[in-house]
Design an enzyme around this catalytic site. Sequence first.
Site, PDB file in Angstrom:
ATOM      1  CB  CYS A 268      76.179 -30.620 -32.364  1.00 23.99           C
ATOM      2  SG  CYS A 268      77.569 -31.361 -31.374  1.00 23.99           S
ATOM      3  CB  ILE A 269      73.221 -28.644 -35.995  1.00 24.16           C
ATOM      4  CG1 ILE A 269      74.512 -29.027 -36.044  1.00 24.16           C
ATOM      5  CG2 ILE A 269      72.824 -27.561 -36.356  1.00 24.16           C
ATOM      6  CD1 ILE A 269      74.803 -29.623 -37.675  1.00 24.16           C
TER       7      ILE A 269
END
Length: 433
Positions: A268-269
């Site tokens: 994700c990040i």
Amino acid sequence: MSLLRRIRAREARVGVIGLGYVGLPLALAFCRAGFRVTGFDVDEEKVRRLARGESYIRHVPSDRISACGDRFTPTADFARLAEVDCILVCVPTPLTRHREPDMTYVFGTARTVARHLRKGQLVVLESTTYPGTTDEDLRAILEESGLRAGRDFHLAYSPEREDPNNPDYSTTDIPKVVGGLTPGCLRAARALYDCVVVRTVPVSSTRAAEAAKLLENIYRAVNIALVNELKVLFDRMGIDVWEVIEAAKTKPFGFQAFYPGPGLGGHCIPIDPFYLSWKAREYDLSTRFIELAGEVNTRMPYHVVEKTVAALNARGKSIKGARILILGLAYKRDVDDIRESPSLKLIELFQDRGARVAYSDPYVPRTHRMRRYDFRMRSVPLTPANLKRHDCVVVATDHSSVDYRMVAEHAALVIDTRNVVPGAGRRKNIVKA
């Protein structure tokens, strides 16, 4: 019987495309709620293991799969999409080398779904993506079937919020944001997720739901970049950033602690913020916070290497030919997930400088071929003898099962990127990075 009635009666059959770290827990959650679930994946070996009741993900025990019995059917036969009532798409959304969205998996899956789409079905995209993916791109591909979204089939977006191995929040404990193409699409998607999650959070559109997911991850990326930048600054000033964070977080309001590390990892990040920055170009806007955060976080593995080179030089040792042991290959503690792990970049950077690199990770026995890396390495046992055999140990992942006191006692040099090795400040062989 209408789709809503079939969902509420637990008679609707659910199809989950992509049985990875997001899709598999989601499929099992629907099974536990009483639904019959068909799981789809292109990896036939993965499908065979799941059919035997075996899990390939450490934090998803095999008994959770076997407990589903005949309610869970894994398959690589995508023609069976016509048999299900609700189709949940949980496929990867990576970046290209130029930090642009790689929509190969989403669009390819959408074309497969379109070939088997029938009236009355619900299609929900869960993969993190830029605003407009669902109501523009996905809709256009699905409507190539001749069916109309919002009239002949339901279309919605509900971003995954999976946090692997989180002891406090599992799939069903986390509120689910849901956005539909039409009010009817929203009702169908909410009805489905209401059966398995603690609470659904309806928003006005699929675009709002897509943007909410991006905001969550951009918030984290920017704040992690801030502490990573401060770590480098405070290090030059002779200040321990972890001590500063612990002091600051005693304030009961206006501050949330974020921690530095060797770089960002996970699905994700490191990736999601750039989906928005790419989309922003259509509107002639520059997302400067996102770009700056990306630059800072991408720089962190280089900072770790620089600290390691300097520490070795201070001990009269060149990086070329040095034996480096990377402690932890997973992107976060106590998981076996190495997607986008900064440890992979560290291995590459050290090898480029002529170092002889090995790794030790209790949850990752060997590396596998990835989009960017193919190291073909095996984890070495973490023993006093192996520690002494290496010139430097770089603690990249803070697995809780590791005896860091033993590491400090037997390693000639420890580069601690996670602030977990005891004795920093007292032991001359420990360097924080």
